[in-house]
Structure formats: C-alpha cells, structure tokens
Design a protein around this motif. Structure first.
Motif, short mmCIF file in Angstrom:
data_model
loop_
_atom_site.label_atom_id
_atom_site.label_comp_id
_atom_site.label_asym_id
_atom_site.label_seq_id
_atom_site.Cartn_x
_atom_site.Cartn_y
_atom_site.Cartn_z
N ILE A 14 76.37 49.17 36.49
CA ILE A 14 77.49 48.70 37.21
C ILE A 14 76.85 47.68 38.05
CG2 ILE A 14 78.80 49.66 39.06
CD1 ILE A 14 79.33 51.11 36.41
N CYS A 15 77.73 46.31 37.90
CA CYS A 15 77.26 45.30 38.64
C CYS A 15 78.21 44.82 39.73
CB CYS A 15 77.17 44.22 37.80
SG CYS A 15 76.06 44.23 36.47
N PHE A 16 77.65 44.63 40.85
CA PHE A 16 78.33 44.43 42.09
C PHE A 16 78.35 42.79 42.39
CE2 PHE A 16 76.98 49.02 42.21
CZ PHE A 16 78.22 49.57 42.65
N VAL A 17 79.39 42.47 42.98
CA VAL A 17 79.53 40.95 43.27
C VAL A 17 80.00 40.77 44.63
CG1 VAL A 17 80.37 38.72 42.80
CG2 VAL A 17 79.86 40.20 40.76
N TYR A 18 79.42 40.53 45.56
CA TYR A 18 79.77 40.42 47.08
C TYR A 18 80.17 38.93 47.44
CZ TYR A 18 77.62 45.05 46.99
OH TYR A 18 77.37 46.21 46.69
N GLU A 19 80.84 38.79 48.47
CA GLU A 19 81.56 37.51 48.96
C GLU A 19 80.45 36.52 49.50
OE1 GLU A 19 84.07 38.63 52.29
OE2 GLU A 19 82.40 39.58 53.17
N PRO A 23 75.53 38.84 40.82
CA PRO A 23 75.86 40.05 40.49
C PRO A 23 74.40 40.80 40.85
CG PRO A 23 76.09 38.85 38.63
CD PRO A 23 75.51 37.97 39.76
N GLN A 24 74.45 42.18 41.21
CA GLN A 24 73.46 42.99 41.59
C GLN A 24 73.82 44.18 40.51
OE1 GLN A 24 72.35 44.02 45.61
NE2 GLN A 24 73.23 42.02 46.12
N CYS A 25 73.12 44.48 39.50
CA CYS A 25 73.43 45.29 38.57
C CYS A 25 72.31 46.75 38.62
CB CYS A 25 73.19 44.77 36.99
SG CYS A 25 74.40 43.54 36.92
N TRP A 26 73.04 47.90 38.54
CA TRP A 26 72.49 49.08 38.73
C TRP A 26 73.03 50.22 37.57
CZ3 TRP A 26 69.68 50.07 43.33
CH2 TRP A 26 69.79 49.25 44.47
N ALA A 27 72.02 50.98 37.22
CA ALA A 27 72.31 52.17 36.34
C ALA A 27 72.52 53.27 37.30
CB ALA A 27 71.11 52.40 35.46
N PHE A 28 73.50 54.16 37.26
CA PHE A 28 74.01 55.13 38.17
C PHE A 28 73.74 56.35 37.33
CE2 PHE A 28 75.62 51.85 40.80
CZ PHE A 28 75.64 52.41 42.07
N PHE A 29 73.22 57.42 37.90
CA PHE A 29 73.15 58.70 37.33
C PHE A 29 73.60 59.82 38.25
CE2 PHE A 29 69.76 55.93 35.72
CZ PHE A 29 69.70 56.06 34.39
N SER A 30 74.16 60.76 37.70
CA SER A 30 74.32 62.05 38.43
C SER A 30 73.58 62.99 38.19
CB SER A 30 75.85 62.45 37.78
OG SER A 30 76.16 63.51 38.79
N GLU A 31 72.91 63.35 39.27
CA GLU A 31 71.76 64.28 39.16
C GLU A 31 72.04 65.57 40.26
OE1 GLU A 31 68.12 62.64 40.32
OE2 GLU A 31 67.63 61.30 38.38
N ASN A 32 72.23 66.69 39.58
CA ASN A 32 72.59 68.14 40.34
C ASN A 32 73.73 67.56 41.44
OD1 ASN A 32 70.74 69.41 38.70
ND2 ASN A 32 69.17 68.43 40.20
N GLY A 33 74.79 66.87 41.03
CA GLY A 33 75.92 66.61 41.93
C GLY A 33 75.56 65.63 43.00
N LEU A 89 74.32 61.24 43.50
CA LEU A 89 74.06 59.95 42.71
C LEU A 89 72.60 59.28 43.01
CD1 LEU A 89 77.40 57.53 43.43
CD2 LEU A 89 76.42 58.75 41.17
N ARG A 90 72.23 58.77 41.79
CA ARG A 90 70.89 57.97 42.11
C ARG A 90 71.14 56.77 41.48
NH1 ARG A 90 66.66 57.10 38.04
NH2 ARG A 90 67.44 58.66 36.79
N ALA A 91 70.63 55.79 42.03
CA ALA A 91 70.82 54.36 41.42
C ALA A 91 69.48 53.78 41.22
CB ALA A 91 71.84 53.48 42.55
N SER A 92 69.48 53.14 40.15
CA SER A 92 68.26 52.46 39.58
C SER A 92 68.73 50.79 39.45
CB SER A 92 67.81 52.91 38.29
OG SER A 92 66.86 52.33 37.76
N PHE A 93 67.94 49.97 40.12
CA PHE A 93 68.12 48.70 40.35
C PHE A 93 67.65 48.04 38.99
CE2 PHE A 93 67.33 44.14 41.82
CZ PHE A 93 68.63 44.00 42.15
N GLU A 94 68.70 47.18 38.30
CA GLU A 94 68.11 46.68 36.97
C GLU A 94 68.35 45.06 36.86
OE1 GLU A 94 67.67 48.80 34.26
OE2 GLU A 94 67.64 50.43 35.51
#
Length: 118
Positions: A63-68, A74-84, A86-91
C-alpha cells in the motif's frame, strides 16, 4: 484463521475507510491517518498539521501513499492484520521498526489550517 494476515488493497480499504487510525512504535504515539472515500487519506504527526494524499496498491500487495508535499516520493508499506489490529512495515528500503495500531475511531483528526488564528 491466522493470527497475522497480509492485507491486499481491497481488504485494506474495507478495514480503514471512514476511520482514523492512530499508530505508534509499541505504545509510543507516532502519527494518525484518516482514511477517506476514493482512497484519499489525511496524515498527521499529531502536531495539528495535516497532509492530504491518496493511496494505491502495487502488484506486490504493498500500500503506497502519496502526499501533497512530496508527490514524487511514494511511501510504501505492507499492512498486516494481527489479532484485530493493524501492523505496518515500511518497505521503501530504509530500516524502520514497524508501526502498530494504537487506536481506531470514526472521529476525524484535528487539523489546524494555516489560517487558524489569523
């Protein structure tokens, strides 16, 4: 159901749209992201200043984010759902500890505009 599940764009959108997530390193607050319709976002380092942007999914399910303020970075992250939660790992290649969801709310973030107090 696995305790940890990597989210693709559709699952990420379904989980986050209309919500504001507060992230931190462990329990130390780092920032917040408000997830709006049409993959639009608003980010803040919790200082009252907000940056608008959008996100997109890569073929690698990042999931890549582009800000104004940095449309060419772009800042790209891998998102995980862990026990309800979110955890985000910078990629983007830089070593960074993962961010963890501290709080989730349907309330918008507090954003102070440059015209406030003028």
């Amino acid at each position: 159901m696995p305790a940890q599940q990597r989210l693709d764009g559709a699952a990420f959108d379904a989980l986050t749209r209309g919500q504001t997530f507060y992230y931190g390193y462990g329990s130390v607050p780092y920032g917040a992201e408000e997830y709006l319709d049409n993959r639009r976002v608003r980010w803040s380092f919790l200082d009252g200043q907000c940056k608008d942007g959008y996100w997109y999914e890569t073929p690698e399910q990042l999931i890549c984010f582009v800000y104004e303020d940095r449309p060419d970075a772009p800042q790209c992250w891998a998102f995980f759902s862990e026990n309800g939660r979110l955890r985000a790992s910078f990629e983007n290649g830089a070593e960074a500890p993962p961010l963890y969801q501290i709080e989730r709310t349907s309330e918008p973030m507090l954003c102070l505009g440059p015209e406030v107090g003028v």
